[in-house]
Motif scaffolding. Structure first.
Motif, PDB file in Angstrom:
ATOM      1  N   ILE A  75     -33.369 -50.232  26.982  1.00 41.22           N
ATOM      2  CA  ILE A  75     -32.467 -49.406  26.174  1.00 41.22           C
ATOM      3  C   ILE A  75     -31.599 -48.596  27.125  1.00 41.22           C
ATOM      4  O   ILE A  75     -32.104 -47.876  27.994  1.00 41.22           O
ATOM      5  CB  ILE A  75     -33.255 -48.467  25.250  1.00 41.22           C
ATOM      6  N   ALA A  76     -30.288 -48.730  26.980  1.00 43.77           N
ATOM      7  CA  ALA A  76     -29.345 -47.997  27.829  1.00 43.77           C
ATOM      8  C   ALA A  76     -28.683 -46.903  27.004  1.00 43.77           C
ATOM      9  O   ALA A  76     -28.366 -47.096  25.825  1.00 43.77           O
ATOM     10  CB  ALA A  76     -28.287 -48.948  28.376  1.00 43.77           C
ATOM     11  N   ILE A  77     -28.481 -45.735  27.632  1.00 41.91           N
ATOM     12  CA  ILE A  77     -27.824 -44.632  26.927  1.00 41.91           C
ATOM     13  C   ILE A  77     -26.639 -44.117  27.739  1.00 41.91           C
ATOM     14  O   ILE A  77     -26.574 -44.277  28.964  1.00 41.91           O
ATOM     15  CB  ILE A  77     -28.790 -43.464  26.634  1.00 41.91           C
ATOM     16  N   ALA A  78     -25.699 -43.502  27.045  1.00 37.57           N
ATOM     17  CA  ALA A  78     -24.535 -42.883  27.686  1.00 37.57           C
ATOM     18  C   ALA A  78     -24.312 -41.510  27.075  1.00 37.57           C
ATOM     19  O   ALA A  78     -24.437 -41.326  25.864  1.00 37.57           O
ATOM     20  CB  ALA A  78     -23.291 -43.747  27.505  1.00 37.57           C
ATOM     21  N   ILE A  79     -24.001 -40.537  27.923  1.00 33.27           N
ATOM     22  CA  ILE A  79     -23.670 -39.183  27.489  1.00 33.27           C
ATOM     23  C   ILE A  79     -22.330 -38.817  28.117  1.00 33.27           C
ATOM     24  O   ILE A  79     -22.146 -38.947  29.332  1.00 33.27           O
ATOM     25  CB  ILE A  79     -24.754 -38.170  27.913  1.00 33.27           C
ATOM     26  N   ALA A  80     -21.402 -38.371  27.298  1.00 26.53           N
ATOM     27  CA  ALA A  80     -20.051 -38.077  27.769  1.00 26.53           C
ATOM     28  C   ALA A  80     -19.959 -36.685  28.373  1.00 26.53           C
ATOM     29  O   ALA A  80     -20.561 -35.738  27.867  1.00 26.53           O
ATOM     30  CB  ALA A  80     -19.059 -38.208  26.608  1.00 26.53           C
ATOM     31  N   TYR A  81     -19.179 -36.574  29.447  1.00 27.57           N
ATOM     32  CA  TYR A  81     -19.011 -35.274  30.099  1.00 27.57           C
ATOM     33  C   TYR A  81     -17.533 -34.889  30.185  1.00 27.57           C
ATOM     34  O   TYR A  81     -16.647 -35.742  30.046  1.00 27.57           O
ATOM     35  CB  TYR A  81     -19.681 -35.259  31.471  1.00 27.57           C
ATOM     36  N   ILE A 100     -15.042 -29.445  42.960  1.00 28.69           N
ATOM     37  CA  ILE A 100     -16.229 -30.292  42.848  1.00 28.69           C
ATOM     38  C   ILE A 100     -15.980 -31.328  41.760  1.00 28.69           C
ATOM     39  O   ILE A 100     -15.422 -31.013  40.704  1.00 28.69           O
ATOM     40  CB  ILE A 100     -17.469 -29.434  42.543  1.00 28.69           C
ATOM     41  N   ALA A 101     -16.358 -32.558  42.012  1.00 25.58           N
ATOM     42  CA  ALA A 101     -16.077 -33.659  41.091  1.00 25.58           C
ATOM     43  C   ALA A 101     -16.704 -33.425  39.720  1.00 25.58           C
ATOM     44  O   ALA A 101     -17.744 -32.779  39.588  1.00 25.58           O
ATOM     45  CB  ALA A 101     -16.571 -34.975  41.683  1.00 25.58           C
ATOM     46  N   ARG A 102     -16.074 -33.982  38.729  1.00 28.82           N
ATOM     47  CA  ARG A 102     -16.449 -33.758  37.332  1.00 28.82           C
ATOM     48  C   ARG A 102     -17.885 -34.150  37.018  1.00 28.82           C
ATOM     49  O   ARG A 102     -18.532 -33.534  36.177  1.00 28.82           O
ATOM     50  CB  ARG A 102     -15.475 -34.517  36.422  1.00 28.82           C
ATOM     51  N   ALA A 103     -18.380 -35.176  37.678  1.00 35.64           N
ATOM     52  CA  ALA A 103     -19.741 -35.636  37.403  1.00 35.64           C
ATOM     53  C   ALA A 103     -20.795 -34.606  37.793  1.00 35.64           C
ATOM     54  O   ALA A 103     -21.965 -34.743  37.431  1.00 35.64           O
ATOM     55  CB  ALA A 103     -20.027 -36.954  38.128  1.00 35.64           C
ATOM     56  N   SER A 104     -20.381 -33.553  38.516  1.00 37.83           N
ATOM     57  CA  SER A 104     -21.332 -32.509  38.900  1.00 37.83           C
ATOM     58  C   SER A 104     -21.039 -31.185  38.199  1.00 37.83           C
ATOM     59  O   SER A 104     -21.574 -30.158  38.583  1.00 37.83           O
ATOM     60  CB  SER A 104     -21.310 -32.296  40.420  1.00 37.83           C
ATOM     61  N   TRP A 105     -20.194 -31.212  37.185  1.00 37.24           N
ATOM     62  CA  TRP A 105     -19.947 -29.995  36.416  1.00 37.24           C
ATOM     63  C   TRP A 105     -21.148 -29.718  35.507  1.00 37.24           C
ATOM     64  O   TRP A 105     -21.839 -30.639  35.050  1.00 37.24           O
ATOM     65  CB  TRP A 105     -18.695 -30.138  35.561  1.00 37.24           C
ATOM     66  N   GLY A 106     -21.385 -28.448  35.235  1.00 34.59           N
ATOM     67  CA  GLY A 106     -22.465 -28.088  34.319  1.00 34.59           C
ATOM     68  C   GLY A 106     -23.835 -28.338  34.917  1.00 34.59           C
ATOM     69  O   GLY A 106     -24.021 -28.445  36.135  1.00 34.59           O
ATOM     70  N   GLN A 107     -24.821 -28.418  34.051  1.00 32.70           N
ATOM     71  CA  GLN A 107     -26.203 -28.624  34.488  1.00 32.70           C
ATOM     72  C   GLN A 107     -26.377 -30.004  35.096  1.00 32.70           C
ATOM     73  O   GLN A 107     -25.720 -30.967  34.682  1.00 32.70           O
ATOM     74  CB  GLN A 107     -27.141 -28.454  33.287  1.00 32.70           C
ATOM     75  N   ILE A 171     -18.800 -40.825  31.598  1.00 31.77           N
ATOM     76  CA  ILE A 171     -20.115 -40.946  30.968  1.00 31.77           C
ATOM     77  C   ILE A 171     -21.214 -41.017  32.028  1.00 31.77           C
ATOM     78  O   ILE A 171     -21.065 -41.638  33.071  1.00 31.77           O
ATOM     79  CB  ILE A 171     -20.209 -42.191  30.053  1.00 31.77           C
ATOM     80  N   TYR A 172     -22.321 -40.344  31.719  1.00 34.14           N
ATOM     81  CA  TYR A 172     -23.547 -40.468  32.499  1.00 34.14           C
ATOM     82  C   TYR A 172     -24.377 -41.584  31.875  1.00 34.14           C
ATOM     83  O   TYR A 172     -24.388 -41.752  30.645  1.00 34.14           O
ATOM     84  CB  TYR A 172     -24.359 -39.177  32.461  1.00 34.14           C
TER      85      TYR A 172
END
Length: 388
Positions: A75-81, A100-107, A171-172
């Motif tokens: 099962i693969a999941i994606a979460i949008a940032y 800092i790159a977007r993939a490291s924004w937030g928690q 997406i993560y």
């Protein structure tokens, strides 16, 4: 109910429950070995294009059965940032900022995705008590992108990202290997067409072909290393402190896509676009307190501090000369001293020149000394040009 109908119904219910579990997209892939991927990875290794951060065992990266007893589906999941800063602080003379790159924004996304996978596992366990799973996020052996592509979450873009028509590549990705024979989804058709904007825009030419990345030339990778960097690389890093988003920001699929519905992923402007000078002397405790919850902190403060020094040199920020001289004279790390010399050479001026002349006499690290001498030579060359 037939067994096949049972699993189809469970899958449909799972898709319907995705939003309530904090998941934006769910897809299902077969647990068959990734035979084509293995051949690609073998060639990738032969060409010396690995970053060194990957799982070294190619069999584990491509064969789910080596990681899980009798796997039935993944099962693969994606979460949008988010991709945009609203009203970001300005970077201006006397108050230069890095990014800092977007993939490291937030928690830290590892924490967020593990939470979502845990919720999905609990949801499945209520319905299938005999459930077994092995969840992975980024640091697992399997390729997140290969699983997501097979599960139909998106197609493999020429920028090596998973592209989704609705969410773009912001997406993560995470996955769980299961013992559930869920019906698999179909991979999506390629949506890039003839577009090569990402390849054309890559600052270092790291995208050596459609879907082909030379990791060791990628700025995202280079900003995470801890050693000395070459002059050309430092020039192209610009003011990036961690990561690089160029191949995503130029992508037409990503145009006008920005996701704000996950509160824990929203950026703190002062953390993702911080002032550069304070980073030069930030202590370990303060760094952990300020940045420890972000994924960019995983390599510690050293790469980010070095990149802050580089950014000040690229800005030619004269007001930072005194701070850079402090690094050159007092920092115990040769990489920081040598990089500070590089930046002082880019900024120039009598104060910088005098500091370099003094530093070269007492420098004991051979590599740092080379950087100091190069900076002095560059300044001398510039002075000659100006006098002509």
């Amino acid at each position: 109910m037939k067994d096949g109908d049972r699993w189809m119904r469970l899958k449909e219910e799972m898709l319907d429950a995705a939003a309530s579990l904090g998941i934006d997209k769910i897809g299902v892939a077969s647990a068959d070995p990734f035979i084509e991927l293995k051949q690609i990875l073998i060639r990738h290794r032969e060409l010396g294009r690995e970053s060194g951060f990957e799982e070294p065992d190619l069999d584990k990266r491509t064969n789910p059965s080596l990681l899980f007893d009798s796997p039935q589906s993944i099962i693969a999941i994606a979460i949008a940032y988010p991709s945009k800063l609203v009203d970001p602080p300005k970077s201006e003379p006397g108050a230069r900022r890095g990014i800092i790159a977007r993939a490291s924004w937030g928690q830290d996304y590892h924490t967020v995705l593990r939470d979502r996978l845990s919720k999905l596992e609990a949801w499945l366990k209520e319905r299938v008590p005999e459930l077994r799973v092995e969840s992975m996020v980024d640091t697992g052996a399997l390729s997140d992108r290969a699983v997501a592509e097979r599960a139909g979450l998106g197609w493999g873009g020429k920028n090596c990202m998973i592209m989704n028509d609705e969410l773009g590549s912001w997406i993560y990705l995470g996955e769980m290997i299961t013992n559930l024979p869920l019906p698999p989804d179909k991979p999506l058709a390629d949506g890039c067409g003839e577009c090569t904007k990402c390849i054309d825009a890559c600052p270092t030419g790291a995208l050596v072909g459609p879907g082909q990345l030379d990791s060791k030339r990628c700025i995202s990778f280079l900003t995470q290393t801890k050693g000395f960097l070459e002059d050309e690389v430092m020039r192209k890093i610009g003011n990036r402190l961690y990561g690089c988003d160029t191949c995503q920001t130029v992508c037409p699929v990503n145009r006008r896509k920005n996701w704000t519905h996950h509160p824990e992923l929203q950026p703190d402007h002062e953390l993702v676009k911080p002032l550069l000078v304070p980073l030069l002397t930030i202590g370990n405790r303060e760094f952990k307190e300020r940045y420890g919850s972000m994924s960019s902190a995983w390599r510690g403060k050293k790469p980010i501090q070095r990149n802050a020094v580089i950014a000040l040199g690229n800005f030619k920020e004269k007001s930072a000369v005194g701070d850079l001289i402090g690094v050159l004279q007092d920092d115990p790390r040769p990489v920081m001293r040598g990089t500070a010399a590089w930046s002082l050479g880019k900024i120039g001026g009598e104060e910088a020149e005098a500091a370099l002349q003094a530093a070269v006499l007492k420098e004991t690290d051979e590599e740092a000394k080379v950087y100091i001498e190069r900076a002095m030579a560059e300044m001398a060359e510039c002075s000659e040009m100006e006098s002509i």
